[in-house]
Design a protein around this motif. Sequence first.
Motif, PDB file in Angstrom:
ATOM      1  N   ALA A   4       0.877  -1.303   0.088  1.00  0.00           N
ATOM      2  CA  ALA A   4       0.004  -0.225  -0.142  1.00  0.00           C
ATOM      3  C   ALA A   4       0.883   1.254  -0.038  1.00  0.00           C
ATOM      4  O   ALA A   4       0.382   2.215  -0.445  1.00  0.00           O
ATOM      5  N   VAL A   5       2.036   1.081   0.696  1.00  0.00           N
ATOM      6  CA  VAL A   5       2.955   2.429   0.724  1.00  0.00           C
ATOM      7  C   VAL A   5       3.421   2.455  -0.457  1.00  0.00           C
ATOM      8  O   VAL A   5       3.523   3.691  -1.088  1.00  0.00           O
ATOM      9  N   ILE A   6       4.010   1.389  -1.334  1.00  0.00           N
ATOM     10  CA  ILE A   6       4.640   1.680  -2.652  1.00  0.00           C
ATOM     11  C   ILE A   6       3.698   2.077  -3.662  1.00  0.00           C
ATOM     12  O   ILE A   6       3.947   2.881  -4.482  1.00  0.00           O
ATOM     13  N   GLN A   7       2.422   1.688  -3.512  1.00  0.00           N
ATOM     14  CA  GLN A   7       1.413   1.885  -4.500  1.00  0.00           C
ATOM     15  C   GLN A   7       0.529   3.309  -4.263  1.00  0.00           C
ATOM     16  O   GLN A   7      -0.361   3.745  -4.848  1.00  0.00           O
ATOM     17  N   LYS A   8       0.977   3.981  -3.049  1.00  0.00           N
ATOM     18  CA  LYS A   8       0.396   5.025  -2.579  1.00  0.00           C
ATOM     19  C   LYS A   8      -1.285   4.894  -2.274  1.00  0.00           C
ATOM     20  O   LYS A   8      -2.030   5.814  -2.859  1.00  0.00           O
ATOM     21  N   ASP A   9      -1.630   3.781  -2.043  1.00  0.00           N
ATOM     22  CA  ASP A   9      -2.835   3.624  -1.546  1.00  0.00           C
ATOM     23  C   ASP A   9      -3.262   3.576  -0.247  1.00  0.00           C
ATOM     24  O   ASP A   9      -4.070   2.641   0.259  1.00  0.00           O
ATOM     25  N   LEU A  10      -2.925   4.297   0.623  1.00  0.00           N
ATOM     26  CA  LEU A  10      -2.860   4.221   2.276  1.00  0.00           C
ATOM     27  C   LEU A  10      -4.304   4.500   2.445  1.00  0.00           C
ATOM     28  O   LEU A  10      -4.752   4.289   3.567  1.00  0.00           O
ATOM     29  N   GLY A  11      -5.139   5.481   1.835  1.00  0.00           N
ATOM     30  CA  GLY A  11      -6.514   5.995   2.159  1.00  0.00           C
ATOM     31  C   GLY A  11      -7.625   4.846   1.831  1.00  0.00           C
ATOM     32  O   GLY A  11      -8.507   5.040   1.921  1.00  0.00           O
ATOM     33  N   LEU A  12      -7.124   4.041   0.979  1.00  0.00           N
ATOM     34  CA  LEU A  12      -8.073   2.986   0.322  1.00  0.00           C
ATOM     35  C   LEU A  12      -8.490   1.904   1.623  1.00  0.00           C
ATOM     36  O   LEU A  12      -7.161   1.144   1.896  1.00  0.00           O
ATOM     37  N   PRO A  13      -9.804   1.468   1.656  1.00  0.00           N
ATOM     38  CA  PRO A  13     -10.022   0.448   2.767  1.00  0.00           C
ATOM     39  C   PRO A  13      -9.480  -0.840   1.999  1.00  0.00           C
ATOM     40  O   PRO A  13      -9.609  -1.067   0.790  1.00  0.00           O
ATOM     41  N   VAL A  14      -9.178  -1.792   2.982  1.00  0.00           N
ATOM     42  CA  VAL A  14      -8.643  -2.901   2.617  1.00  0.00           C
ATOM     43  C   VAL A  14      -9.844  -4.042   2.954  1.00  0.00           C
ATOM     44  O   VAL A  14     -10.125  -4.046   4.305  1.00  0.00           O
ATOM     45  N   GLY A  15     -10.022  -5.076   2.261  1.00  0.00           N
ATOM     46  CA  GLY A  15     -11.008  -5.873   2.815  1.00  0.00           C
ATOM     47  C   GLY A  15     -12.321  -5.554   2.757  1.00  0.00           C
ATOM     48  O   GLY A  15     -12.866  -4.616   1.829  1.00  0.00           O
ATOM     49  N   GLU A  16     -13.454  -6.282   3.470  1.00  0.00           N
ATOM     50  CA  GLU A  16     -14.734  -5.951   3.467  1.00  0.00           C
ATOM     51  C   GLU A  16     -14.950  -4.708   4.326  1.00  0.00           C
ATOM     52  O   GLU A  16     -14.371  -4.389   5.571  1.00  0.00           O
TER      53      GLU A  16
END
Length: 104
Positions: A4-16
């Motif tokens: 997530a850090v590498i892809q800069k997706d820190l604000g996106l929820p993971v999972g359900e």
Amino acid sequence: MDTAVIQKDLGLPVGETIFGKTILIMGFGAIGMEIAKRLRPFGVKILATKRNWSSNTVSCDLDGLVDKKGGPEDMYELAREADIVITCMTLNNESVNSSLCSFI
């Protein structure tokens, strides 16, 4: 997390998430009401059971807080609609001997 850090997706929820889920709160007393208040901003549908829904036993305005309410006799019907069930009932002879035990 590293991905997530590498892809800069820190604000996106993971999972359900609980967004759009239906939640049944069994025992809509003081604790049940506070849980509903905290869940409402997450975009959930709230179902609730309470022994007595008279206006003097409910300390807050239910409009906008509970989507569907019922009594102990509606427990099974409401549980069939729910994705998540939260129990907030006092452990006493009445709750132990009720049909709740067979529900769980």
